[in-house]
Write a protein that holds these residues in place. Structure first.
Motif, mmCIF file in Angstrom:
data_model
loop_
_atom_site.group_PDB
_atom_site.id
_atom_site.type_symbol
_atom_site.label_atom_id
_atom_site.label_comp_id
_atom_site.label_asym_id
_atom_site.label_seq_id
_atom_site.Cartn_x
_atom_site.Cartn_y
_atom_site.Cartn_z
ATOM 1 N N ALA A 53 0.806 -1.098 0.233
ATOM 2 C CA ALA A 53 -0.083 -0.092 -0.221
ATOM 3 C C ALA A 53 0.782 1.110 -0.066
ATOM 4 N N CYS A 54 1.868 1.086 -0.940
ATOM 5 C CA CYS A 54 2.765 2.374 -1.189
ATOM 6 C C CYS A 54 2.204 3.593 -1.305
ATOM 7 N N CYS A 114 -3.474 0.765 9.796
ATOM 8 C CA CYS A 114 -4.361 1.550 10.474
ATOM 9 C C CYS A 114 -5.956 1.741 9.998
ATOM 10 N N HIS A 115 -6.014 1.103 8.686
ATOM 11 C CA HIS A 115 -7.149 1.450 7.959
ATOM 12 C C HIS A 115 -7.894 -0.091 7.972
ATOM 13 N N LEU A 116 -7.237 -1.126 8.532
ATOM 14 C CA LEU A 116 -8.032 -2.305 8.377
ATOM 15 C C LEU A 116 -8.802 -2.632 9.616
ATOM 16 N N GLU A 117 -9.785 -3.303 9.452
ATOM 17 C CA GLU A 117 -10.721 -3.988 10.604
ATOM 18 C C GLU A 117 -10.515 -5.399 10.430
ATOM 19 N N GLU A 118 -10.951 -6.299 11.558
ATOM 20 C CA GLU A 118 -11.064 -7.251 11.490
ATOM 21 C C GLU A 118 -12.087 -7.914 10.709
ATOM 22 N N PRO A 119 -11.911 -9.018 9.784
ATOM 23 C CA PRO A 119 -10.745 -9.886 9.771
ATOM 24 C C PRO A 119 -9.634 -9.553 8.851
ATOM 25 N N ASP A 120 -9.730 -8.616 7.928
ATOM 26 C CA ASP A 120 -8.707 -7.852 7.230
ATOM 27 C C ASP A 120 -7.596 -7.952 7.838
ATOM 28 N N LEU A 148 -9.090 5.842 19.786
ATOM 29 C CA LEU A 148 -8.016 5.108 19.399
ATOM 30 C C LEU A 148 -8.759 4.453 17.870
ATOM 31 N N HIS A 149 -9.786 4.107 17.602
ATOM 32 C CA HIS A 149 -10.437 3.822 16.424
ATOM 33 C C HIS A 149 -11.606 4.387 16.064
ATOM 34 N N ARG A 150 -12.069 4.668 15.130
ATOM 35 C CA ARG A 150 -13.146 5.300 14.551
ATOM 36 C C ARG A 150 -13.591 5.623 13.067
ATOM 37 N N GLN A 163 -16.321 7.968 3.750
ATOM 38 C CA GLN A 163 -16.168 7.521 5.175
ATOM 39 C C GLN A 163 -14.914 6.558 5.213
ATOM 40 N N VAL A 164 -13.930 6.737 6.264
ATOM 41 C CA VAL A 164 -12.795 6.087 6.282
ATOM 42 C C VAL A 164 -12.587 5.601 7.866
ATOM 43 N N TYR A 165 -12.244 4.044 7.829
ATOM 44 C CA TYR A 165 -12.195 3.726 9.044
ATOM 45 C C TYR A 165 -10.585 3.664 9.485
ATOM 46 N N LYS A 166 -10.237 4.374 10.704
ATOM 47 C CA LYS A 166 -8.690 4.638 11.109
ATOM 48 C C LYS A 166 -8.536 4.270 12.498
ATOM 49 N N ARG A 167 -7.236 3.588 12.696
ATOM 50 C CA ARG A 167 -6.888 3.480 13.999
ATOM 51 C C ARG A 167 -5.658 4.582 14.296
ATOM 52 N N VAL A 168 -5.521 5.111 15.648
ATOM 53 C CA VAL A 168 -4.188 5.630 16.019
ATOM 54 C C VAL A 168 -3.627 4.667 17.070
#
Ligand SMILES: C[S@@+](CC[C@H](N)C(=O)[O-])C[C@H]1O[C@@H](n2cnc3c(N)ncnc32)[C@H](O)[C@@H]1O
Length: 195
Positions: A53-54, A114-120, A148-150, A163-168
């Motif tokens: 994911a460069c 940081c953009h991956l949710e389970e199970p990805d 931490l995730h939203r 809409q983007v899923y993001k973790r820090v």
């Protein structure tokens, strides 16, 4: 997520360098810390490296050794090929990597995990371990009190909204999650490594 980043390809680096939509962000010390992160990436021992994911190659350009970048977006890869002419770029899916087992010595990935949710997330980690001996992950260091995730609403210059899923990340927690250790942590960034 895929469609959003494809649409964002030509304006993606604005976030890294604080231009256009990102010019007014209050991020004291950001440029210095980004340069420190780049120096840490450049300081990794040269290896046969796959950058998953460069994107535009903004971080790929600092990796040393024989470098291959992979991304799902042709638009991102077009920019990456311009910015990093010495690397090889391949279009493909990070969750189903088009490579042989152990083809790389290192799998590097910046601002993708940081953009991956389970199970990805588990699928990606399994693929990373299949194709490479070492995994290096870069992402955002959680700020005090930050969720931490939203799901975030992101806007592009054409006014479109996504809409983007993001973790820090808390550095030690990210390192523990992948069974590794923290290589570098600053106010904004974290980089971890796992065997
Ligand atoms: C936030 S950008 C990170 C780009 C770059 N690594 C950086 O740090 O500047 C996320 C990237 O992931 C790519 N991407 C999203 N889903 C993907 C997938 N399943 N396989 C490959 N690339 C993917 C997007 O096209 C985008 O380039």
């Amino acid at each position: 997520m895929k469609a959003y980043y494809h649409a964002r390809a030509r304006e993606y680096d604005d976030w890294w360098v604080g231009r256009n939509l990102y010019a007014d962000r209050h991020r004291p010390g950001w440029d210095e810390e980004r340069e420190q992160l780049e120096a840490w990436i450049a300081g990794l021992p040269p290896k046969r490296t796959l950058d998953v994911a460069c994107g535009t190659g903004f971080m790929t350009q600092h990796l040393r050794g024989e470098v291959t970048g992979l991304d799902q977006s042709a638009a991102m890869l077009e920019v990456a090929r311009e910015q990093v002419p010495d690397a090889t770029f391949v279009q493909g899916d990070a969750l189903d990597l088009p490579f042989e087992d152990s083809e790389f010595q290192r799998l590097f990935t910046s601002y993708f995990y940081c953009h991956l949710e389970e199970p990805d997330r588990d699928r990606f980690l399994a693929e990373a371990r299949r194709v490479a001996d070492e995994l290096v992950i870069v992402g955002s260091h959680a700020q005090a009190g930050e969720e931490l995730h939203r799901w975030e609403t992101r806007r592009l210059r054409d006014g479109s909204e996504w809409q983007v899923y993001k973790r820090v990340f808390v550095p030690d927690e990210l390192a523990a999650e992948i069974g590794g250790r923290v290589l570098h942590a600053s106010r904004y960034f974290v980089m971890v490594v796992a065997p």
